[in-house]
Design a protein around this motif. Sequence first.
Motif, PDB file in Angstrom:
ATOM      1  N   SER A 165       0.790  -1.228   0.000  1.00  0.00           N
ATOM      2  CA  SER A 165       0.000   0.000   0.000  1.00  0.00           C
ATOM      3  C   SER A 165       0.822   1.278   0.000  1.00  0.00           C
ATOM      4  CB  SER A 165      -0.938  -0.004   1.207  1.00  0.00           C
ATOM      5  OG  SER A 165      -0.200  -0.159   2.395  1.00  0.00           O
ATOM      6  N   ASN A 166       2.124   1.182   0.041  1.00  0.00           N
ATOM      7  CA  ASN A 166       2.964   2.371   0.043  1.00  0.00           C
ATOM      8  C   ASN A 166       4.063   2.230  -0.996  1.00  0.00           C
ATOM      9  OD1 ASN A 166       1.883   3.780   2.430  1.00  0.00           O
ATOM     10  ND2 ASN A 166       2.567   1.924   3.465  1.00  0.00           N
ATOM     11  N   VAL A 167       4.488   3.343  -1.578  1.00  0.00           N
ATOM     12  CA  VAL A 167       5.572   3.276  -2.556  1.00  0.00           C
ATOM     13  C   VAL A 167       6.862   2.786  -1.910  1.00  0.00           C
ATOM     14  CG1 VAL A 167       4.611   4.967  -4.131  1.00  0.00           C
ATOM     15  CG2 VAL A 167       6.129   5.729  -2.302  1.00  0.00           C
ATOM     16  N   SER A 168       6.958   2.850  -0.580  1.00  0.00           N
ATOM     17  CA  SER A 168       8.164   2.383   0.104  1.00  0.00           C
ATOM     18  C   SER A 168       8.130   0.887   0.415  1.00  0.00           C
ATOM     19  CB  SER A 168       8.364   3.177   1.402  1.00  0.00           C
ATOM     20  OG  SER A 168       7.260   2.989   2.263  1.00  0.00           O
ATOM     21  N   ASP A 169       6.986   0.210   0.192  1.00  0.00           N
ATOM     22  CA  ASP A 169       6.914  -1.236   0.428  1.00  0.00           C
ATOM     23  C   ASP A 169       7.865  -1.972  -0.513  1.00  0.00           C
ATOM     24  OD1 ASP A 169       5.054  -1.089   2.473  1.00  0.00           O
ATOM     25  OD2 ASP A 169       3.346  -1.451   1.169  1.00  0.00           O
ATOM     26  N   VAL A 170       8.506  -3.013   0.012  1.00  0.00           N
ATOM     27  CA  VAL A 170       9.476  -3.788  -0.755  1.00  0.00           C
ATOM     28  C   VAL A 170       9.062  -5.255  -0.756  1.00  0.00           C
ATOM     29  CG1 VAL A 170      11.887  -4.541  -0.865  1.00  0.00           C
ATOM     30  CG2 VAL A 170      11.344  -2.191  -0.169  1.00  0.00           C
ATOM     31  N   ILE A 171       9.007  -5.850  -1.939  1.00  0.00           N
ATOM     32  CA  ILE A 171       8.685  -7.261  -2.096  1.00  0.00           C
ATOM     33  C   ILE A 171       9.987  -8.015  -2.338  1.00  0.00           C
ATOM     34  CG2 ILE A 171       7.470  -8.978  -3.511  1.00  0.00           C
ATOM     35  CD1 ILE A 171       5.703  -7.008  -1.821  1.00  0.00           C
ATOM     36  N   GLY A 172      10.209  -9.077  -1.565  1.00  0.00           N
ATOM     37  CA  GLY A 172      11.373  -9.933  -1.748  1.00  0.00           C
ATOM     38  C   GLY A 172      10.936 -11.276  -2.306  1.00  0.00           C
ATOM     39  N   ILE A 173      11.805 -11.891  -3.084  1.00  0.00           N
ATOM     40  CA  ILE A 173      11.513 -13.186  -3.689  1.00  0.00           C
ATOM     41  C   ILE A 173      12.705 -14.102  -3.464  1.00  0.00           C
ATOM     42  CG2 ILE A 173      10.994 -14.406  -5.840  1.00  0.00           C
ATOM     43  CD1 ILE A 173      10.036 -11.621  -6.931  1.00  0.00           C
ATOM     44  N   ALA A 174      12.454 -15.287  -2.927  1.00  0.00           N
ATOM     45  CA  ALA A 174      13.477 -16.322  -2.814  1.00  0.00           C
ATOM     46  C   ALA A 174      13.015 -17.493  -3.672  1.00  0.00           C
ATOM     47  CB  ALA A 174      13.656 -16.755  -1.357  1.00  0.00           C
TER      48      ALA A 174
END
Length: 136
Positions: free
Chosen positions: A60-69
């Motif tokens: 919901s925020n431009v600062s959110d970060v999605i990580g993928i392993a």
Amino acid sequence: EAGGALSNSSDTVGAGVVSTTASAANYIGAQGQEGVGFWNKGDFYKSGSAFSVNPARRVSNVSDVIGIAFDCATGGLWFSKNGVWTNGNPANADAPLTSITTGLSYVIAASPEDAGYGVMLRETLTYEVPTGFSQW
């Protein structure tokens, strides 16, 4: 890692892992393509179907970060939001969210579905890579 999804409820942007044969015209996790996409509304898509929908994961925020392993040997996939894994622990090979076919070539992908919105893949990581994994 990917970031930059917007909070506007009409945005539809995502990040994930897709085979190199996937069409760029389709969304990540679309029907007929091998891969899984994590979309900003908190749902995951694989083979055109949503699964493991959880609005609490909403980006919901431009600062959110999605990580993928991604474990290429087993096909196991884990996703994180702001450094917190949404399922299991990739460092322990514990409870991947899902798995995809092994033996194919894959890329990390970001996909805006609505014009004017976007997700950026990051070269410099915000959060630590899980033990046993390397930056892709």
